[in-house]
Scaffold this motif. Structure first.
Motif, PDB file in Angstrom:
ATOM      1  N   TYR A  23      50.515  43.211  57.801  1.00 37.35           N
ATOM      2  CA  TYR A  23      51.540  43.765  56.917  1.00 37.35           C
ATOM      3  C   TYR A  23      51.552  45.289  56.966  1.00 37.35           C
ATOM      4  O   TYR A  23      50.517  45.925  57.191  1.00 37.35           O
ATOM      5  CB  TYR A  23      51.267  43.354  55.466  1.00 37.35           C
ATOM      6  N   ARG A  24      52.730  45.845  56.728  1.00 35.94           N
ATOM      7  CA  ARG A  24      52.837  47.243  56.296  1.00 35.94           C
ATOM      8  C   ARG A  24      52.922  47.187  54.784  1.00 35.94           C
ATOM      9  O   ARG A  24      53.874  46.650  54.227  1.00 35.94           O
ATOM     10  CB  ARG A  24      54.071  47.921  56.887  1.00 35.94           C
ATOM     11  N   VAL A  25      51.911  47.708  54.130  1.00 37.86           N
ATOM     12  CA  VAL A  25      51.752  47.538  52.688  1.00 37.86           C
ATOM     13  C   VAL A  25      52.181  48.819  51.976  1.00 37.86           C
ATOM     14  O   VAL A  25      51.674  49.904  52.282  1.00 37.86           O
ATOM     15  CB  VAL A  25      50.297  47.205  52.333  1.00 37.86           C
ATOM     16  N   VAL A  26      53.093  48.690  51.034  1.00 32.96           N
ATOM     17  CA  VAL A  26      53.588  49.834  50.266  1.00 32.96           C
ATOM     18  C   VAL A  26      53.255  49.620  48.797  1.00 32.96           C
ATOM     19  O   VAL A  26      53.704  48.639  48.189  1.00 32.96           O
ATOM     20  CB  VAL A  26      55.106  50.014  50.439  1.00 32.96           C
ATOM     21  N   ALA A  27      52.448  50.518  48.233  1.00 32.10           N
ATOM     22  CA  ALA A  27      52.067  50.453  46.821  1.00 32.10           C
ATOM     23  C   ALA A  27      52.658  51.641  46.085  1.00 32.10           C
ATOM     24  O   ALA A  27      52.601  52.778  46.567  1.00 32.10           O
ATOM     25  CB  ALA A  27      50.546  50.452  46.675  1.00 32.10           C
ATOM     26  N   VAL A  28      53.207  51.385  44.912  1.00 33.71           N
ATOM     27  CA  VAL A  28      53.822  52.449  44.116  1.00 33.71           C
ATOM     28  C   VAL A  28      52.861  52.949  43.043  1.00 33.71           C
ATOM     29  O   VAL A  28      51.899  52.270  42.677  1.00 33.71           O
ATOM     30  CB  VAL A  28      55.118  51.970  43.428  1.00 33.71           C
ATOM     31  N   ASP A  29      53.140  54.138  42.535  1.00 33.58           N
ATOM     32  CA  ASP A  29      52.676  54.584  41.223  1.00 33.58           C
ATOM     33  C   ASP A  29      53.883  54.471  40.304  1.00 33.58           C
ATOM     34  O   ASP A  29      54.910  55.130  40.534  1.00 33.58           O
ATOM     35  CB  ASP A  29      52.208  56.046  41.242  1.00 33.58           C
ATOM     36  N   HIS A  47      48.264  53.186  42.211  1.00 28.97           N
ATOM     37  CA  HIS A  47      48.160  52.426  43.462  1.00 28.97           C
ATOM     38  C   HIS A  47      46.718  52.120  43.854  1.00 28.97           C
ATOM     39  O   HIS A  47      46.451  51.177  44.593  1.00 28.97           O
ATOM     40  CB  HIS A  47      48.837  53.189  44.594  1.00 28.97           C
ATOM     41  N   ARG A  48      45.762  52.882  43.307  1.00 26.21           N
ATOM     42  CA  ARG A  48      44.365  52.707  43.708  1.00 26.21           C
ATOM     43  C   ARG A  48      43.749  51.407  43.204  1.00 26.21           C
ATOM     44  O   ARG A  48      42.680  51.005  43.676  1.00 26.21           O
ATOM     45  CB  ARG A  48      43.538  53.907  43.240  1.00 26.21           C
ATOM     46  N   THR A  49      44.418  50.732  42.258  1.00 27.87           N
ATOM     47  CA  THR A  49      43.920  49.420  41.849  1.00 27.87           C
ATOM     48  C   THR A  49      43.948  48.433  43.007  1.00 27.87           C
ATOM     49  O   THR A  49      43.261  47.416  42.998  1.00 27.87           O
ATOM     50  CB  THR A  49      44.731  48.873  40.652  1.00 27.87           C
ATOM     51  N   TRP A  50      44.748  48.746  44.052  1.00 32.08           N
ATOM     52  CA  TRP A  50      44.900  47.897  45.229  1.00 32.08           C
ATOM     53  C   TRP A  50      44.066  48.391  46.404  1.00 32.08           C
ATOM     54  O   TRP A  50      44.336  48.033  47.544  1.00 32.08           O
ATOM     55  CB  TRP A  50      46.362  47.837  45.640  1.00 32.08           C
ATOM     56  N   ARG A  51      43.042  49.192  46.155  1.00 37.36           N
ATOM     57  CA  ARG A  51      42.327  49.870  47.243  1.00 37.36           C
ATOM     58  C   ARG A  51      41.710  48.889  48.242  1.00 37.36           C
ATOM     59  O   ARG A  51      41.534  49.240  49.423  1.00 37.36           O
ATOM     60  CB  ARG A  51      41.249  50.791  46.677  1.00 37.36           C
ATOM     61  N   ARG A  52      41.378  47.689  47.807  1.00 38.93           N
ATOM     62  CA  ARG A  52      40.852  46.679  48.730  1.00 38.93           C
ATOM     63  C   ARG A  52      41.949  45.716  49.193  1.00 38.93           C
ATOM     64  O   ARG A  52      41.917  45.240  50.331  1.00 38.93           O
ATOM     65  CB  ARG A  52      39.720  45.892  48.066  1.00 38.93           C
ATOM     66  N   VAL A  53      42.905  45.439  48.331  1.00 40.31           N
ATOM     67  CA  VAL A  53      43.969  44.498  48.675  1.00 40.31           C
ATOM     68  C   VAL A  53      44.872  45.071  49.760  1.00 40.31           C
ATOM     69  O   VAL A  53      45.241  44.366  50.718  1.00 40.31           O
ATOM     70  CB  VAL A  53      44.790  44.138  47.422  1.00 40.31           C
ATOM     71  N   GLY A  54      45.242  46.362  49.636  1.00 39.33           N
ATOM     72  CA  GLY A  54      46.122  46.979  50.628  1.00 39.33           C
ATOM     73  C   GLY A  54      45.572  46.875  52.037  1.00 39.33           C
ATOM     74  O   GLY A  54      46.250  46.353  52.940  1.00 39.33           O
ATOM     75  N   PRO A  55      44.353  47.341  52.286  1.00 32.88           N
ATOM     76  CA  PRO A  55      43.783  47.222  53.633  1.00 32.88           C
ATOM     77  C   PRO A  55      43.628  45.769  54.084  1.00 32.88           C
ATOM     78  O   PRO A  55      43.809  45.464  55.271  1.00 32.88           O
ATOM     79  CB  PRO A  55      42.430  47.920  53.491  1.00 32.88           C
ATOM     80  N   ALA A  56      43.290  44.865  53.159  1.00 36.21           N
ATOM     81  CA  ALA A  56      43.125  43.457  53.538  1.00 36.21           C
ATOM     82  C   ALA A  56      44.450  42.860  54.017  1.00 36.21           C
ATOM     83  O   ALA A  56      44.482  42.085  54.990  1.00 36.21           O
ATOM     84  CB  ALA A  56      42.578  42.658  52.359  1.00 36.21           C
ATOM     85  N   LEU A  57      45.538  43.205  53.345  1.00 35.34           N
ATOM     86  CA  LEU A  57      46.846  42.729  53.795  1.00 35.34           C
ATOM     87  C   LEU A  57      47.253  43.400  55.099  1.00 35.34           C
ATOM     88  O   LEU A  57      47.867  42.770  55.979  1.00 35.34           O
ATOM     89  CB  LEU A  57      47.898  42.981  52.714  1.00 35.34           C
TER      90      LEU A  57
END
Length: 235
Positions: free
Chosen positions: A40-46, A25-35
């Motif tokens: 959005y409520r952003v949910v990233a999986v492993d 999920h850490r590949t989205w470390r900038r995308v998650g907060p930006a969304l």
């Protein structure tokens, strides 16, 4: 398999993020907060075999269908947005009819695993477990330092048996016949996984296609601003 998830934000709209092989999920470390900043409520999986999620019993438990079934078991249906990168794009496309997001974005998805010496070879991915931070920097000179550290750690955690689970799909046509929901195909420049001819076929099938000029395969790390700009009209 119920997957480990990480959440950013508490907005009314839901966005789902699915990473690629070797990552988490850490590949989205900038995308998650930006969304999240966009409501959005952003949910990233492993994915299984990655990060803090469980492991399959063996290579046969790491097929696109297994990854897709996990997404359906773990994530809410009917999200506003779903984004999948590389292997995550293959998993998302396999699950998209059941997840039924309003919109889907496929980031350089693994819809074609090429054959031959220059094609998909599990041993090359497994070598990544031994790469140092400096090795990764040589391959990805545009990545911020934090992403280099994350890549070293996520490769260490990754179950290398999962690389062998994709071998039966090498050389197969995995391109979706049509977009199940309105879908954006975001490509690196050039894409390692989809040729210009395949991109044209997908456009003819109804996918919106955008290329992030000069970006490598992991577009969200290589050119974050370009990645976010390519999402204009989709988020």
């Amino acid at each position: 398999m119920q997957l480990h998830t990480t959440t950013w934000g508490s907005g009314d709209r839901v966005a789902l993020l699915v990473h690629g092989i070797l990552a988490d999920h850490r590949t989205w470390r900038r995308v998650g907060p930006a969304l999240a900043e966009r409501g959005y409520r952003v949910v990233a999986v492993d994915l299984r075999g990655h990060g803090a999620s469980g492991r399959a019993a063996g290579p046969a438990g790491y097929t696109p269908q297994d990854y897709a079934d996990d997404l359906v078991e773990t994530l809410p249906a009917g999200a506003e947005l779903a984004i999948g990168h590389s292997l995550g794009g293959l998993a998302l496309a396999t699950a998209v009819e059941r997840l039924a997001p309003h919109r889907a974005v496929y980031v350089d998805p693994a819809w074609h695993l090429p054959e031959g010496d220059a094609g998909y070879r599990p041993e090359l991915f497994i070598l990544a477990k031994s790469l140092t931070r400096e090795h990764i920097r040589q391959f990805n000179p545009r990545w911020p330092d934090e992403d280099l550290d994350i890549e070293v750690d996520s490769a260490r955690l990754w179950d290398e048996r999962s690389a062998h689970g994709l071998v039966p799909f090498v050389g197969k046509d995995l391109l979706p016949a049509h977009p199940a929901v309105p879908s954006l195909l975001m490509l690196a420049d050039p894409s390692m996984l989809l040729s210009p001819e395949q991109a044209r076929v997908l456009e003819e099938r109804g996918f919106h296609v955008r290329t992030v000029a000069g970006a490598g395969h992991t577009i969200q790390r290589d050119d974050f601003d370009g990645f976010m700009s390519a999402l204009d009209g989709w988020i």
